[in-house]
Write an enzyme that holds these catalytic residues in place. Structure first.
Site, PDB file in Angstrom:
ATOM      1  N   ARG A  83       6.497   0.866  13.928  1.00 60.21           N
ATOM      2  CA  ARG A  83       7.179   0.359  12.686  1.00 60.21           C
ATOM      3  C   ARG A  83       8.376  -0.541  13.276  1.00 60.21           C
ATOM      4  O   ARG A  83       8.694  -1.497  12.236  1.00 60.21           O
ATOM      5  CB  ARG A  83       7.629   1.309  11.746  1.00 60.21           C
ATOM      6  CG  ARG A  83       6.816   2.218  11.251  1.00 60.21           C
ATOM      7  CD  ARG A  83       7.471   3.173  10.183  1.00 60.21           C
ATOM      8  NE  ARG A  83       6.585   4.534  10.088  1.00 60.21           N
ATOM      9  CZ  ARG A  83       5.516   4.525   9.475  1.00 60.21           C
ATOM     10  NH1 ARG A  83       5.466   3.583   8.533  1.00 60.21           N
ATOM     11  NH2 ARG A  83       4.916   5.737   8.993  1.00 60.21           N
ATOM     12  N   ALA A 123       3.150  -0.742   5.029  1.00 59.74           N
ATOM     13  CA  ALA A 123       2.547  -0.908   6.315  1.00 59.74           C
ATOM     14  C   ALA A 123       1.934  -2.153   6.804  1.00 59.74           C
ATOM     15  O   ALA A 123       2.171  -2.618   8.152  1.00 59.74           O
ATOM     16  CB  ALA A 123       1.365   0.218   6.548  1.00 59.74           C
ATOM     17  N   ASP A 134       2.158 -15.672   7.602  1.00 60.76           N
ATOM     18  CA  ASP A 134       1.646 -17.076   7.020  1.00 60.76           C
ATOM     19  C   ASP A 134       1.735 -17.323   5.545  1.00 60.76           C
ATOM     20  O   ASP A 134       2.227 -18.515   5.535  1.00 60.76           O
ATOM     21  CB  ASP A 134       0.079 -17.264   7.675  1.00 60.76           C
ATOM     22  CG  ASP A 134      -0.155 -17.276   8.853  1.00 60.76           C
ATOM     23  OD1 ASP A 134       0.754 -17.542   9.783  1.00 60.76           O
ATOM     24  OD2 ASP A 134      -1.361 -17.249   9.582  1.00 60.76           O
ATOM     25  N   ARG A 180      12.457   4.726  12.690  1.00 58.02           N
ATOM     26  CA  ARG A 180      11.249   5.532  12.909  1.00 58.02           C
ATOM     27  C   ARG A 180      10.070   5.046  13.882  1.00 58.02           C
ATOM     28  O   ARG A 180      10.714   5.040  15.121  1.00 58.02           O
ATOM     29  CB  ARG A 180      10.533   5.328  11.506  1.00 58.02           C
ATOM     30  CG  ARG A 180      11.237   5.508  10.401  1.00 58.02           C
ATOM     31  CD  ARG A 180      10.878   5.257   8.858  1.00 58.02           C
ATOM     32  NE  ARG A 180       9.764   6.085   8.942  1.00 58.02           N
ATOM     33  CZ  ARG A 180       8.805   6.079   7.981  1.00 58.02           C
ATOM     34  NH1 ARG A 180       8.701   4.982   7.072  1.00 58.02           N
ATOM     35  NH2 ARG A 180       7.686   6.840   7.815  1.00 58.02           N
ATOM     36  N   GLU A 232      12.451  -9.466   2.206  1.00 55.02           N
ATOM     37  CA  GLU A 232      11.997  -8.321   2.696  1.00 55.02           C
ATOM     38  C   GLU A 232      12.745  -7.056   2.381  1.00 55.02           C
ATOM     39  O   GLU A 232      13.899  -6.886   2.661  1.00 55.02           O
ATOM     40  CB  GLU A 232      11.733  -8.041   4.289  1.00 55.02           C
ATOM     41  CG  GLU A 232      11.245  -7.017   5.080  1.00 55.02           C
ATOM     42  CD  GLU A 232      11.133  -6.984   6.528  1.00 55.02           C
ATOM     43  OE1 GLU A 232      12.073  -7.517   7.127  1.00 55.02           O
ATOM     44  OE2 GLU A 232      10.152  -6.308   7.111  1.00 55.02           O
ATOM     45  N   SER A 235      13.131   3.051   3.632  1.00 51.27           N
ATOM     46  CA  SER A 235      13.433   3.564   4.664  1.00 51.27           C
ATOM     47  C   SER A 235      13.883   2.499   5.882  1.00 51.27           C
ATOM     48  O   SER A 235      13.720   1.517   5.399  1.00 51.27           O
ATOM     49  CB  SER A 235      12.218   4.417   5.440  1.00 51.27           C
ATOM     50  OG  SER A 235      11.223   3.484   5.792  1.00 51.27           O
ATOM     51  N   ARG A 256       5.328  10.761  -2.580  1.00 51.06           N
ATOM     52  CA  ARG A 256       5.042  10.299  -1.114  1.00 51.06           C
ATOM     53  C   ARG A 256       6.059  10.626  -0.220  1.00 51.06           C
ATOM     54  O   ARG A 256       6.974  10.188  -0.565  1.00 51.06           O
ATOM     55  CB  ARG A 256       4.525   9.075  -1.076  1.00 51.06           C
ATOM     56  CG  ARG A 256       4.197   8.633   0.465  1.00 51.06           C
ATOM     57  CD  ARG A 256       4.389   6.947   0.308  1.00 51.06           C
ATOM     58  NE  ARG A 256       3.923   6.631   1.736  1.00 51.06           N
ATOM     59  CZ  ARG A 256       4.351   5.258   2.149  1.00 51.06           C
ATOM     60  NH1 ARG A 256       4.610   4.446   1.099  1.00 51.06           N
ATOM     61  NH2 ARG A 256       4.002   4.895   3.521  1.00 51.06           N
ATOM     62  N   HIS A 271      12.850  -2.241   2.307  1.00 49.17           N
ATOM     63  CA  HIS A 271      12.070  -1.197   2.770  1.00 49.17           C
ATOM     64  C   HIS A 271      13.034  -0.180   2.280  1.00 49.17           C
ATOM     65  O   HIS A 271      14.271  -0.102   2.375  1.00 49.17           O
ATOM     66  CB  HIS A 271      12.002  -1.234   4.233  1.00 49.17           C
ATOM     67  CG  HIS A 271      11.037  -2.076   4.815  1.00 49.17           C
ATOM     68  ND1 HIS A 271       9.760  -2.062   4.818  1.00 49.17           N
ATOM     69  CD2 HIS A 271      11.335  -3.114   5.391  1.00 49.17           C
ATOM     70  CE1 HIS A 271       9.146  -3.001   5.104  1.00 49.17           C
ATOM     71  NE2 HIS A 271      10.118  -3.975   5.712  1.00 49.17           N
ATOM     72  N   HIS A 320       3.961  -4.487   9.254  1.00 46.79           N
ATOM     73  CA  HIS A 320       3.726  -4.396  10.644  1.00 46.79           C
ATOM     74  C   HIS A 320       2.711  -4.829  11.262  1.00 46.79           C
ATOM     75  O   HIS A 320       2.577  -4.744  12.650  1.00 46.79           O
ATOM     76  CB  HIS A 320       4.038  -2.737  11.317  1.00 46.79           C
ATOM     77  CG  HIS A 320       5.171  -2.314  10.249  1.00 46.79           C
ATOM     78  ND1 HIS A 320       6.385  -2.539  10.484  1.00 46.79           N
ATOM     79  CD2 HIS A 320       5.072  -0.983   9.525  1.00 46.79           C
ATOM     80  CE1 HIS A 320       7.163  -1.849   9.709  1.00 46.79           C
ATOM     81  NE2 HIS A 320       6.383  -0.845   9.189  1.00 46.79           N
ATOM     82  N   TYR A 335      11.143   8.870   1.474  1.00 44.11           N
ATOM     83  CA  TYR A 335      11.336   7.733   0.653  1.00 44.11           C
ATOM     84  C   TYR A 335      12.044   8.071  -0.756  1.00 44.11           C
ATOM     85  O   TYR A 335      12.238   6.971  -1.622  1.00 44.11           O
ATOM     86  CB  TYR A 335       9.812   7.293   0.109  1.00 44.11           C
ATOM     87  CG  TYR A 335       9.053   6.784   1.446  1.00 44.11           C
ATOM     88  CD1 TYR A 335       9.589   5.785   2.316  1.00 44.11           C
ATOM     89  CD2 TYR A 335       7.830   7.205   1.682  1.00 44.11           C
ATOM     90  CE1 TYR A 335       8.775   5.263   3.507  1.00 44.11           C
ATOM     91  CE2 TYR A 335       7.348   7.063   3.053  1.00 44.11           C
ATOM     92  CZ  TYR A 335       7.646   5.825   3.643  1.00 44.11           C
ATOM     93  OH  TYR A 335       7.082   5.340   4.750  1.00 44.11           O
ATOM     94  N   PRO A 344       0.794  -0.898  -0.162  1.00 41.28           N
ATOM     95  CA  PRO A 344       0.033   0.034  -0.030  1.00 41.28           C
ATOM     96  C   PRO A 344       0.542   1.514  -0.097  1.00 41.28           C
ATOM     97  O   PRO A 344       1.786   1.199   0.887  1.00 41.28           O
ATOM     98  CB  PRO A 344      -0.824  -0.049   1.192  1.00 41.28           C
ATOM     99  CG  PRO A 344      -0.144  -1.290   2.116  1.00 41.28           C
ATOM    100  CD  PRO A 344       0.609  -2.145   1.259  1.00 41.28           C
ATOM    101  N   ASN A 345       0.356   2.246  -0.752  1.00 40.76           N
ATOM    102  CA  ASN A 345       0.882   3.479  -0.972  1.00 40.76           C
ATOM    103  C   ASN A 345       2.057   3.773  -1.878  1.00 40.76           C
ATOM    104  O   ASN A 345       2.785   4.764  -1.913  1.00 40.76           O
ATOM    105  CB  ASN A 345       1.137   4.127   0.566  1.00 40.76           C
ATOM    106  CG  ASN A 345      -0.259   4.357   1.238  1.00 40.76           C
ATOM    107  OD1 ASN A 345      -1.042   4.817   0.767  1.00 40.76           O
ATOM    108  ND2 ASN A 345      -0.287   3.767   2.414  1.00 40.76           N
ATOM    109  N   ASN A 385       7.986  -5.524  -0.533  1.00 40.59           N
ATOM    110  CA  ASN A 385       7.983  -4.478   0.198  1.00 40.59           C
ATOM    111  C   ASN A 385       6.461  -4.328   0.620  1.00 40.59           C
ATOM    112  O   ASN A 385       5.594  -3.733  -0.209  1.00 40.59           O
ATOM    113  CB  ASN A 385       8.429  -3.120  -0.423  1.00 40.59           C
ATOM    114  CG  ASN A 385       8.377  -1.798   0.390  1.00 40.59           C
ATOM    115  OD1 ASN A 385       7.738  -1.862   1.556  1.00 40.59           O
ATOM    116  ND2 ASN A 385       9.005  -0.804   0.007  1.00 40.59           N
TER     117      ASN A 385
HETATM  118  C1  DQA Z   1       8.131   1.361   4.085  1.00 45.62           C
HETATM  119  C2  DQA Z   1       8.231   1.348   5.397  1.00 45.62           C
HETATM  120  C3  DQA Z   1       6.751   1.155   6.005  1.00 45.62           C
HETATM  121  O1  DQA Z   1       6.916   1.236   7.498  1.00 45.62           O
HETATM  122  C4  DQA Z   1       5.801   2.129   5.534  1.00 45.62           C
HETATM  123  O2  DQA Z   1       4.650   1.977   6.126  1.00 45.62           O
HETATM  124  C5  DQA Z   1       5.698   2.127   4.060  1.00 45.62           C
HETATM  125  C6  DQA Z   1       7.033   2.234   3.312  1.00 45.62           C
HETATM  126  C7  DQA Z   1       9.453   1.525   3.163  1.00 45.62           C
HETATM  127  O3  DQA Z   1       9.893   1.106   2.224  1.00 45.62           O
HETATM  128  O4  DQA Z   1      10.279   2.323   3.920  1.00 45.62           O
HETATM  129  O5  DQA Z   1       4.733   2.254   3.487  1.00 45.62           O
HETATM  130  O6  DQA Z   1       7.931  -0.161   3.856  1.00 45.62           O
END
Ligand code: DQA
Length: 145
Positions: free
Chosen positions: A114, A80, A90, A110, A101, A105, A20, A103, A83, A25, A12-13, A77
């Site tokens: 998170r 959110a 699962d 943070r 995984e 950031s 953003r 990210h 978390h 980011y 998401p996002n 990635n």
């Molecule tokens: C993120 C870090 C997450 O905490 C956050 O919710 C994101 C972006 C990152 O790529 O740094 O949406 O996954």
């Protein structure tokens, strides 16, 4: 699908990357990152299947698909959902395909909410805090699997 394909799943996002919170980011869009990954993948003899969804269930379906299609690895990635999502934990546990995984950031530096990662608890490896380069480093790790 070829066995050298790496799925790159974005949650998401992340469709809003570029505009953003660029101070967190960076200014690369998801398309920019896809371009960088495709170039590096070619050098590494890999192919990329890059996707983004704001919906948790899509990410879960795509993790299952990665295994069913014989993907080499998944870079995930989960935004959110990282978390919050026991369902993603699962799903990663349920497949044999290695999941790295990713990210942009460094969530551990943070807000406290998170600091916990369900994805990280199930993933083979984690790359974070390097901006768009996190994806490239994760791809290099995937190449070595
Ligand atoms: C993120 C870090 C997450 O905490 C956050 O919710 C994101 C972006 C990152 O790529 O740094 O949406 O996954």
């Amino acid at each position: 699908m070829a066995a050298n394909t790496v799925y790159v799943l974005n949650g998401p996002n992340l469709n809003l990357l570029g505009t953003r919170e660029p101070e967190i980011y960076g200014s690369d869009t998801l398309d920019d990152i896809a371009g960088m990954l495709e170039d590096r993948a070619r050098e590494l003899g890999l192919a990329i299947d890059m996707r983004q969804s704001n919906h948790e269930g899509h990410l879960i379906d795509w993790l299952h698909e990665a295994q069913a299609e014989g993907a080499k690895a998944v870079l995930l990635n989960a935004g959110a959902y990282t978390h919050t999502s026991i369902a993603l934990f699962d799903a990663i546990k349920a497949i044999r395909t290695p999941v790295i995984e990713v990210h942009l950031s460094d969530p551990s530096k943070r807000e406290a909410f998170r600091h916990h990662s369900y994805v990280g608890m199930a993933a083979t490896d984690t790359v974070q805090g390097l901006g768009a380069r996190s994806y490239l480093v994760a791809l290099e790790k995937a190449a070595q699997l």
